[in-house]
Design a protein around this motif. Structure first.
Motif, PDB file in Angstrom:
ATOM      1  N   UNK A   1       7.801  76.836  45.140  1.00 14.15           N
ATOM      2  CA  UNK A   1       7.281  77.665  44.021  1.00 14.15           C
ATOM      3  C   UNK A   1       7.962  77.546  42.773  1.00 14.15           C
ATOM      4  N   UNK A   2       9.158  76.990  42.730  1.00 12.65           N
ATOM      5  CA  UNK A   2      10.076  76.927  41.605  1.00 12.65           C
ATOM      6  C   UNK A   2       9.539  75.654  40.901  1.00 12.65           C
ATOM      7  N   UNK A   3       8.575  74.884  41.263  1.00 14.38           N
ATOM      8  CA  UNK A   3       8.174  73.585  40.633  1.00 14.38           C
ATOM      9  C   UNK A   3       7.689  73.904  39.133  1.00 14.38           C
ATOM     10  N   UNK A   4       7.817  72.978  38.347  1.00 18.72           N
ATOM     11  CA  UNK A   4       7.444  73.282  36.996  1.00 18.72           C
ATOM     12  C   UNK A   4       5.911  73.172  37.011  1.00 18.72           C
ATOM     13  N   UNK A   5       5.746  71.807  37.201  1.00 13.49           N
ATOM     14  CA  UNK A   5       4.129  71.474  37.198  1.00 13.49           C
ATOM     15  C   UNK A   5       4.030  70.370  38.344  1.00 13.49           C
ATOM     16  N   UNK A   6       2.712  70.202  39.136  1.00 11.41           N
ATOM     17  CA  UNK A   6       2.873  68.941  39.904  1.00 11.41           C
ATOM     18  C   UNK A   6       2.744  67.645  39.238  1.00 11.41           C
ATOM     19  N   UNK A   7       3.191  66.795  39.810  1.00 11.31           N
ATOM     20  CA  UNK A   7       3.278  65.522  39.426  1.00 11.31           C
ATOM     21  C   UNK A   7       1.962  64.981  39.543  1.00 11.31           C
ATOM     22  N   UNK A   8       1.660  63.897  39.011  1.00  9.65           N
ATOM     23  CA  UNK A   8       0.317  63.019  39.251  1.00  9.65           C
ATOM     24  C   UNK A   8       0.246  61.669  38.710  1.00  9.65           C
ATOM     25  N   UNK A   9      -0.682  60.755  39.494  1.00  5.71           N
ATOM     26  CA  UNK A   9      -0.813  59.529  39.064  1.00  5.71           C
ATOM     27  C   UNK A   9      -1.784  59.221  37.836  1.00  5.71           C
ATOM     28  N   UNK A  10      -1.431  58.290  36.917  1.00  8.21           N
ATOM     29  CA  UNK A  10      -2.078  57.857  35.863  1.00  8.21           C
ATOM     30  C   UNK A  10      -2.605  56.344  35.932  1.00  8.21           C
ATOM     31  N   UNK A  11      -3.754  56.146  35.581  1.00  9.64           N
ATOM     32  CA  UNK A  11      -4.338  54.735  35.462  1.00  9.64           C
ATOM     33  C   UNK A  11      -3.587  54.019  34.247  1.00  9.64           C
ATOM     34  N   UNK A  12      -3.886  52.680  34.216  1.00 10.35           N
ATOM     35  CA  UNK A  12      -3.218  52.052  33.118  1.00 10.35           C
ATOM     36  C   UNK A  12      -3.723  52.413  31.795  1.00 10.35           C
ATOM     37  N   UNK A  13      -4.783  52.518  31.773  1.00 10.49           N
ATOM     38  CA  UNK A  13      -5.704  53.209  30.588  1.00 10.49           C
ATOM     39  C   UNK A  13      -5.170  54.555  30.062  1.00 10.49           C
ATOM     40  N   UNK A  14      -4.967  55.297  31.017  1.00 12.94           N
ATOM     41  CA  UNK A  14      -4.631  56.918  30.825  1.00 12.94           C
ATOM     42  C   UNK A  14      -3.046  56.471  30.406  1.00 12.94           C
ATOM     43  N   UNK A  15      -2.402  55.909  30.996  1.00 13.90           N
ATOM     44  CA  UNK A  15      -0.754  55.908  30.611  1.00 13.90           C
ATOM     45  C   UNK A  15      -0.768  55.186  29.378  1.00 13.90           C
ATOM     46  N   UNK A  16      -1.425  54.440  28.863  1.00 11.10           N
ATOM     47  CA  UNK A  16      -1.391  53.759  27.472  1.00 11.10           C
ATOM     48  C   UNK A  16      -2.007  54.798  26.372  1.00 11.10           C
ATOM     49  N   UNK A  17      -2.902  55.635  26.844  1.00 12.04           N
ATOM     50  CA  UNK A  17      -3.251  56.623  25.919  1.00 12.04           C
ATOM     51  C   UNK A  17      -2.293  57.770  25.692  1.00 12.04           C
ATOM     52  N   UNK A  18      -1.478  58.058  26.611  1.00  9.10           N
ATOM     53  CA  UNK A  18      -0.580  59.287  26.427  1.00  9.10           C
ATOM     54  C   UNK A  18       0.801  58.571  26.027  1.00  9.10           C
ATOM     55  N   UNK A  19       1.150  57.373  26.287  1.00  9.84           N
ATOM     56  CA  UNK A  19       2.396  56.496  25.677  1.00  9.84           C
ATOM     57  C   UNK A  19       1.836  55.272  25.168  1.00  9.84           C
TER      58      UNK A  19
END
Length: 689
Positions: A182-200
């Protein structure tokens, strides 16, 4: 490929089962992973005024016997001081330089549990590593809670370029979330190639399979260090920077105190202490040898270098981690204070008070960065009042009245520029109001108060005066740790230095000779420890490879701008040349800092032509950026050899585009057109006779 995925999937499942069974059998069961965190803000604002440094030094000289004397004012030292004083122990801390002057102001700025340590815990079933990660994740949550003005959650992207790495990284990061509970900041997640490039979007897309995003914390490390020190002082600890330990005293074979020296005044005295904590980082062995000169060294020093790139090299709210560099080291690529931190190296070195980055270390980082960037872009005799730790959930200096929208009150109540108000709120928390009250009038309709010490950054005059009250004793203390300007932009720090020293001189009653000494020392700090000379060395490596005819042509162009034949070109010459072409530069216009020439990015002159060409109005800021492109000796002038070197770099392909070069060409074209028009006029006149 399908077999490999099946194998990895099976391995991941088996590893999960083994880890669960192992953790359940340990003395800290998996059920406790989800035990509610102790983190909760619980302290009232301390009414005790902050003692001045003079008062703190006088207290050290008063003959008290301290329960604990802490040597070292970095993160470890000030943390020990806050922990000890809140347990009711008479605590003293001395630091030979300034608080956070070492590693604690030069970190990667992350508050993390240690993903790689968790990997070792899982792969080697190492319970000690697991406990360390678990404790670190709790401390991460605590820091985010107790100092919200100095910390923030930060998503970090792991780009994946091989499909078999997707489940491997996903499992590792999910285990990181699981251990945090419960001390986690936020849950991790997977991104597709398209979404990865949109964010970065600046990420290299070739062979990219996607990305895994996880969360850690980020902080302003030097300000956090200082805030903890100030919190300890407000709660009764005696702390003093620029006070060194000369020797340790012993009574009946046990440590009983130390000989101290005030590095500002040169005065020496003895202090008594029941116990001594050595929190000197890489200088640990030198303190240990004061106790026993025959003892063997236990510290293996290494240097870690970071470089600060322009902010546009990373998204403002997302970092990047490369877990597999060419030599196995991890590279971080993180947004910080509108810049981008890239690092870090880890090279064996000698212990020194003035570490200097080497060009090889910088080039290593730059080379690795380019690989994934888009080419476009704590005594037994002590009796504390409290035996348990009191600092879990203990609010740090500035956190009590801070809210995310507090900066709006600063704008409304004081007439501060919004960017300045946001900066003050994030750096000082609720103490920002005390800072604002010290701000000078600007003499303008808006902002009403807050004179900037450099036009490109939100640091104002009041911070210099307040910084002295935060125990800043030297110009380096101010530009490197009270403000972070030296780390963000070494040239801007050099430009702001005279104004900083003038204000500090008013506060500390410096003579003209002392002001000159402070400027000299700070300039050497910027040149060596902050890498200014490395920038110049990189640039000087570019050879001049021009023919005789080309040199003559470029000398002609240079002389067109250098109308007074001074042998150099100043900013005024550039402004005058632009005006001659009908362009009007605006000195008052201030634009966000954008690095036009980033020598430390690739060791060459690489110009980012984000601006339109000279058909547009050229601002005063843009003019200064033009000057920085070619002023290699940082003297505010462009000399002929610097100009020729730049033109040679353009010819060899080191520079794809240069505004200054283009301006010179336009100047020449302008004069050629004028000459042609005059010739035509003469011919026409002659023809009419």
């Amino acid at each position: 490929m399908s077999r490999r995925r099946l194998l990895i999937g099976g391995t991941t499942g088996a590893a999960t089962a083994v880890l669960a069974a192992w953790a359940l059998s340990a003395d800290d069961s998996i059920a406790n992973w989800y035990k509610r965190s102790k983190v909760a803000a619980k302290t009232e604002r301390k009414k005790r005024p902050l003692p001045s440094r003079t008062e703190q030094v006088a207290s050290l000289q008063a003959g008290h016997t301290y329960d604990i004397l802490i040597i070292g004012g970095g993160a470890t030292g000030v943390g020990c001081a806050l922990d000890a004083t809140t347990r009711g122990l008479r605590t003293a801390l001395v630091e030979a330089d300034d608080f956070a002057s070492g590693t604690s102001s030069r970190s990667t700025k992350l508050i993390h549990g240690g993903v790689r340590y968790l990997q070792k815990a899982i792969m080697q079933l190492d319970y000690d590593q697991y406990k360390m990660v678990k404790e670190a994740l709790h401390e991460r949550a605590n820091m985010l809670e107790v100092a919200p003005h100095l910390t923030r959650p930060l998503p970090i992207l792991l780009p994946v370029y091989k499909w078999w790495q997707v489940p491997y990284y996903w499992f590792g990061i999910k285990m990181y979330d699981l251990v945090a509970g419960d001390r986690n900041v936020k849950s991790s997640y997977y991104l597709s190639k398209k979404n990865t490039l949109e964010l970065f979007p600046m990420l290299k897309s070739d062979n990219l399979c996607g990305g895994i995003v996880y969360y850690d914390g980020q902080q302003d490390d030097a300000r956090m260090n200082l805030a903890i020190a100030l919190t300890a002082a407000r709660h009764g600890a005696t702390i003093a920077n620029h006070v060194s330990v000369l020797k340790l005293h012993k009574t009946a074979g046990k440590l009983s105190g130390a000989r101290l020296r005030d590095e500002i005044t040169g005065k020496e005295w003895d202090v008594k202490a029941k116990s001594i904590i050595n929190a000197t980082g890489p200088f640990t062995d030198s303190i240990r040898q004061m106790d026993d000169p025959t003892i063997k060294n236990i510290c293996c020093p290494s240097s870690g270098v970071h470089i600060v790139l322009p902010g546009y090299y990373s998204p403002e709210h997302m970092g990047l981690l490369d877990p597999a560099t060419s030599d196995g080291r991890v590279i971080f690529f993180l947004p910080w204070l509108k810049g981008t931190i890239a690092g870090t190296t880890d090279m064996p070195c000698q212990v020194t008070h003035s570490p200097r980055p080497t060009e090889d270390e910088i080039l290593f980082i730059l080379t690795e960065v380019k690989n994934y960037l888009n080419p476009d872009v704590e005594g037994a005799s002590l009796k504390p009042l409290f035996r348990e730790c009191q600092t879990d959930g203990f609010l740090i200096e500035g956190a009590h009245g801070w809210t995310p929208t507090m900066y709006i009150r600063l704008v409304q109540d004081f007439g501060l520029e919004m960017e300045v108000a946001q900066h003050l709120a994030k750096s000082y928390g609720d103490r920002a109001f005390a800072v604002a009250k010290m701000a000078a009038m600007t003499g303008k309709r808006w902002p009403i108060i807050g004179k900037k010490i450099h036009p490109e950054f939100p640091y104002i005059d009041a911070e210099i005066r307040y910084g002295v009250r935060e125990y800043a004793c030297t110009a380096v203390d101010m530009i490197a740790r009270r403000l972070r300007l030296a780390f963000l932009n070494v040239q801007a720090a050099a430009e702001a230095l005279p104004a900083v020293v003038d204000i500090m001189a008013e506060e500390l009653k410096w003579t003209e000779a002392e002001k000159a000494r402070q400027i000299k020392t700070a300039s050497e700090f910027l040149a060596n420890e902050m890498g200014q000379m490395v920038n110049r060395a990189s640039r000087d490596k570019i050879p001049i490879n021009l023919s005789k005819t080309e040199i003559q042509t470029y000398i002609k162009r240079f002389q067109i701008i250098d109308k007074d034949r001074k042998g150099f070109v100043s900013i005024n010459d550039i402004r005058r040349s632009l005006k001659s072409m009908g362009l009007t530069p605006s000195q008052e216009e201030i634009s966000a800092i954008l690095s036009e020439i980033d020598v430390t990015y690739n060791g060459q002159l690489e110009i980012q032509d984000y601006l339109q060409n000279y058909g547009e109005e050229v601002t005063g800021e843009q003019l200064h950026e033009i000057l920085r492109e070619i002023d290699t000796n940082m003297n505010g002038q462009v000399e002929l050899d610097e100009y020729l070197q730049m033109m040679s770099a353009i010819k060899s392909g080191h520079v794809a585009y240069s505004r200054f070069a283009r301006m010179a060409e336009m100047e020449e074209e302008h004069h050629e057109k004028e000459a042609l028009n005059k010739k035509i006029t003469v011919e026409r006149s002659g023809g009419g006779l």
